[in-house]
Write a protein that holds these residues in place. Structure first.
Motif, short mmCIF file in Angstrom:
data_model
loop_
_atom_site.label_atom_id
_atom_site.label_comp_id
_atom_site.label_asym_id
_atom_site.label_seq_id
_atom_site.Cartn_x
_atom_site.Cartn_y
_atom_site.Cartn_z
N UNK A 35 0.84 -1.20 0.00
CA UNK A 35 0.00 0.00 0.00
C UNK A 35 0.88 1.25 0.00
N UNK A 36 1.95 1.26 0.77
CA UNK A 36 2.84 2.43 0.80
C UNK A 36 3.44 2.72 -0.58
N UNK A 37 3.81 1.66 -1.30
CA UNK A 37 4.34 1.85 -2.66
C UNK A 37 3.26 2.41 -3.59
N UNK A 38 2.02 1.88 -3.46
CA UNK A 38 0.93 2.40 -4.29
C UNK A 38 0.62 3.86 -3.95
N UNK A 39 0.68 4.20 -2.68
CA UNK A 39 0.43 5.59 -2.28
C UNK A 39 1.48 6.52 -2.89
N UNK A 40 2.75 6.10 -2.90
CA UNK A 40 3.81 6.90 -3.52
C UNK A 40 3.54 7.10 -5.01
N UNK A 41 3.09 6.05 -5.68
CA UNK A 41 2.74 6.17 -7.11
C UNK A 41 1.56 7.12 -7.28
N UNK A 42 0.56 6.95 -6.44
CA UNK A 42 -0.65 7.78 -6.54
C UNK A 42 -0.32 9.26 -6.40
N UNK A 43 0.61 9.59 -5.57
CA UNK A 43 0.96 10.99 -5.33
C UNK A 43 1.67 11.63 -6.52
N UNK A 44 2.04 10.82 -7.52
CA UNK A 44 2.62 11.39 -8.75
C UNK A 44 1.52 11.73 -9.77
N UNK A 45 0.29 11.41 -9.43
CA UNK A 45 -0.83 11.65 -10.36
C UNK A 45 -0.98 13.14 -10.65
N UNK A 46 -1.06 13.53 -11.91
CA UNK A 46 -1.20 14.94 -12.26
C UNK A 46 -2.63 15.47 -12.09
N UNK A 47 -3.60 14.56 -11.89
CA UNK A 47 -5.00 14.97 -11.77
C UNK A 47 -5.28 15.53 -10.38
N UNK A 48 -6.35 16.31 -10.26
CA UNK A 48 -6.67 16.93 -8.97
C UNK A 48 -8.04 16.54 -8.41
N UNK A 49 -8.87 15.93 -9.23
CA UNK A 49 -10.21 15.55 -8.77
C UNK A 49 -10.25 14.05 -8.51
N UNK A 50 -11.06 13.65 -7.55
CA UNK A 50 -11.10 12.26 -7.11
C UNK A 50 -11.34 11.29 -8.26
#
Length: 196
Positions: A35-50
């Motif tokens: 989950x921590x690795x996925x969270x790090x990937x998610x935080x690179x997302x350029x989008x701002x809406x859920x």
């Protein structure tokens, strides 16, 4: 609050609790990432809406809707999540007229055994083993009630499509006052509960 709510701070039925625990536990096993690795990937997302973030995670990393949502929720907490049902409830049920209708629905649902009240960002769900009803505020102090009964169970019901709650809720109706919650509607809530 229903009798099933006593020790359930997140408003999840036992079946829902097991599902989310299993989904989280299987994430690393099935994807090879924690989950921590996925969270790090998610935080690179350029989008701002859920929803666009979830779509990005699905498109670029192949996660399904539920897992993408789980990861994005961990990466971008909103501050009023399932861990804070009272805060969510105050946000959802801020209109006094809609709140009066909702409280009538809640009393009817809570009178049934083993009901778990689950507060979500846009609606309140009622479950036993499965979700059997949901209520969400509508414009003008009204409330949309979704039920796990077929639309032909009552002439006031219409098919529930794209409401954002459980796909088990096949019908809906709009209530304009607490008086709309008549004996027939209370019986429909019970019917939905019995099937859950």
């Amino acid at each position: 609050m229903g009798t099933g709510d006593a020790d359930n701070t997140k408003g999840l039925s036992p079946r829902q609790q097991k599902y989310f625990a299993t989904a989280r536990a299987s994430l690393e096993k099935e994807t090879g990432r924690t989950m921590d690795e996925w969270v790090a990937i998610a935080r690179t997302c350029p989008e701002t809406k859920t929803m666009t973030r979830i779509a990005w995670m699905k498109e670029h990393h192949g996660l399904g809707m539920n897992r993408a949502n789980m990861v994005m929720s961990a990466a971008f907490p909103t501050g009023a999540g399932w861990d804070q049902p009272e805060t969510l409830r105050a946000q959802v049920w801020s209109d006094p007229a809609a709140t009066a209708i909702f409280e009538a629905i809640e009393r009817a649902a809570a009178a049934l055994p083993d009901v778990v009240t689950g507060q979500r960002k846009a609606f309140t769900g009622f479950s036993r083993n499965f979700q059997f009803a949901s209520a969400k505020p509508a414009k003008g102090g009204q409330v949309v009630l979704g039920l796990a009964v077929p639309p032909d169970a009552d002439p006031r019901l219409t098919p529930a499509k794209a409401e954002g709650w459980s796909e088990r809720l096949k019908s809906k109706l709009t209530l304009t006052s607490p008086a709309d919650l008549d004996a027939k509607l209370v019986a429909l809530i019970r019917q939905a509960w019995e099937a859950s």
